[in-house]
Scaffold this active site. Structure first.
Site, short mmCIF file in Angstrom:
data_model
loop_
_atom_site.label_atom_id
_atom_site.label_comp_id
_atom_site.label_asym_id
_atom_site.label_seq_id
_atom_site.Cartn_x
_atom_site.Cartn_y
_atom_site.Cartn_z
CE LYS A 137 7.92 -11.15 1.08
NZ LYS A 137 7.22 -10.62 -0.11
CD GLU A 147 4.77 -0.05 12.87
OE1 GLU A 147 3.58 0.11 13.24
OE2 GLU A 147 5.73 0.48 13.44
CG LEU A 148 1.36 -6.63 13.17
CD1 LEU A 148 1.18 -7.72 14.20
CD2 LEU A 148 2.10 -7.18 11.95
CB ALA A 162 4.07 -6.33 -1.42
CB CYS A 191 -2.52 -0.14 8.71
SG CYS A 191 -0.94 0.64 8.56
CG ASN A 200 -0.44 -0.10 2.50
OD1 ASN A 200 0.72 -0.47 2.65
ND2 ASN A 200 -1.20 0.24 3.51
CD GLU A 227 -6.66 -2.93 8.57
OE1 GLU A 227 -6.14 -4.07 8.54
OE2 GLU A 227 -6.01 -1.89 8.69
#
Ligand code: ADP
Length: 482
Positions: A178, A254-255, A180, A288, A155, A385
């Site tokens: 790595k 960071e979830l 996305a 998020c 994002n 979410e």
């Protein structure tokens, strides 16, 4: 494929562009058109292991480089990013779909972390501590953790790379990154600019891959990797945390979030509408810290819904570079299915559809900006979410009720409140179980501020003067003197 000099289609290890040994590649798509932008090398376990080894060697030298020199290299990287702002922004829009103005903003936001941590490299300070004995001298010094693995989401394909790798490099660490699989091009472009800035080879390695599970295992189980920094879903964060247990890695996670916005009767209506709108619809709702739940006090409820909808109706959907476009597509079809599921569930449980509600006429993964009212805590939108342009508006009567509903989630990343009452500002801000609180403001992120969550939204903070500590270990020295 667009003719951009910064579009690189191979992995980047030890300062060299590398392919998969069998020539395996994967397609990067433009989410607005579903057309292929290019094929990118699909690296795997062998290349990741190689990257870890070269990073280890490079870090041994890098940690000896004087902080001022590390700062100078990072500053050159920052300047190159600014010089290439337009091309980097076009690459973000191509692979991620956000409108070009938002992508230009992301490049500046991403660059701000490089500049900030270039400055912080010179301020990694230890302490002289009071002594327990007259013949002891006690000190605490800070040293880089070593080789860092970074796993990033789609994002913010640019800013997530800089927010993790700039503090790591400033601290004297090396990085195996790595990105996305949806958005590897921004990461590779940034690595190219870091190389042009004079960053020694092996310090920033990029592994584009579709084999996230296998590569993730190598990164988490390697004893050489001392730190994992991850941004992504709570589900994958928990898995990586468990995998990291075998080597007891330092973690920054960071979830997911489930941000509430509380609008009280005593709020300034216009600025509340402005603030909630900005935090809700940024990047088509795909951040998020986007507001996920809007709680409005009964006395201002109808007025808020009406003004909010007037604003939502001004959104213009479209491809990133078309004139006046303010919102792009969702990243993939499963995102469309998720928002539709949330809308259908809410409507079935009694919510009222005010605007939107279905895929947009543009087709593909474009979705209509949607407003629901009379939403309640039993609905999926209260618990999960949504990550899409859906604004569910709940009603509340009292401050206690609003706080209880806001905290009624396992997440704790960002929350927003809108009120003119200074006592309420303090009471509610302190009661909210969140890492970030926006007060009469919907856009709160910048390099000066600590970004991160509590509860299942994560561990650690990025940005700010706290951010570099995530990449440093504290060593205590006890000197005996005669
Ligand atoms: P999203 O659903 O938004 O894509 P994810 O948490 O699945 O969020 O993805 C965030 C990042 O984590 C991406 O780089 C993705 O490739 C990576 N990822 C997903 N699953 C794993 C895994 N099992 N191990 C390591 N990385 C993973």
């Amino acid at each position: 494929m667009q003719n951009f000099s910064l579009i690189k289609t191979k992995g980047y290890i030890n300062g060299e562009y590398v392919e998969n040994a069998d020539g395996k590649t994967f397609a990067v798509l433009n989410p607005a058109t579903q057309q292929e932008i290019c094929q990118v090398a699909d690296l795997g376990v062998a290349e990741t292991e190689q990257a870890i080894l070269v990073a280890e060697q490079a870090q041994k030298k890098w940690k000896q480089v004087l902080p001022k020199e590390r700062a100078n290299i990072l500053t050159r990287w920052y300047e190159l990013v600014l010089q290439h702002q337009e091309e980097l922004a076009q690459i973000i829009s191509l692979e991620q779909g956000k409108p070009i103005a938002e992508s230009r903003g992301e490049v500046l936001y991403g660059a701000s972390f490089i500049q900030w941590f270039a400055e912080e490299a010179k301020r990694i300070q230890g302490d002289m501590l009071p002594s327990d004995k007259s013949n002891h001298r006690l000190m605490a010094m800070k040293q880089p953790v070593g080789v860092v693995a970074a796993i990033t989401p789609w994002n913010f394909p640019n800013a997530m790379i800089t927010r993790k790798s700039a503090p790591a490099l400033a601290a004297g660490c090396a990085v195996v990154l790595k990105p996305a699989p949806e958005t590897p091009l921004s990461a590779l472009a940034l690595a190219e600019l870091a190389s042009q800035a004079g960053l020694p080879k092996g310090l920033l390695n990029v592994i584009p891959t579709t084999q996230a599970v296998d590569v993730g295992k190598v990164l988490t189980e390697s004893p050489i990797i001392r730190k994992l920094t991850f941004t992504g879903s709570t589900k994958v964060g928990k898995l990586l945390m468990a995998q990291s247990a075998s080597t007891v890695k330092k973690l920054s996670l960071e979830l997911g979030g489930n941000a509430p916005a509380l609008v009280f009767d005593d709020a300034d209506l216009d600025s509340a509408v402005e603030g909630v709108f900005a935090s809700k619809f940024r990047n088509a709702g795909q951040t998020c810290i986007c507001t996920n739940r809007i709680y409005v006090q009964a006395g201002i409820y109808e007025a808020f819904v009406q003004k909010f909808c007037e604003k939502v109706q001004q959104i213009k959907l479209g491809e990133a570079n078309q004139p006046d476009v303010t919102m792009g597509p969702l990243i993939r079809q499963s995102a469309v299915e998720k928002v539709q599921r949330h809308i259908d569930d809410a409507l079935q449980k009694g919510a009222k559809l005010v605007l939107g509600g279905k895929p947009a006429d543009l087709g593909g993964t474009f979705f209509q900006p949607t407003v629901l009212k009379e939403v309640n805590q039993t609905m999926l939108v209260a618990k999960e979410e949504t990550f899409a342009p859906l604004a569910p508006i709940f009603k509340f009567e009292t401050e206690e009720q609003a706080i209880a509903m806001a905290n009624d989630t396992e997440f704790g990343l960002a929350a927003y409140l809108f009120t003119q009452n200074i006592n309420r500002i303090w009471r509610v801000s302190e009661a909210l179980e969140y890492g970030i609180v926006g007060i009469n403001e919907g856009l709160v992120t910048n390099e000066f501020a600590p970004f991160g969550g509590v509860k299942e939204s994560g561990i650690g903070r990025e940005g700010s003067h706290y951010g570099i500590d995530e990449f440093l270990e504290l060593k205590y020295l006890c000197l005996g003197i005669t």
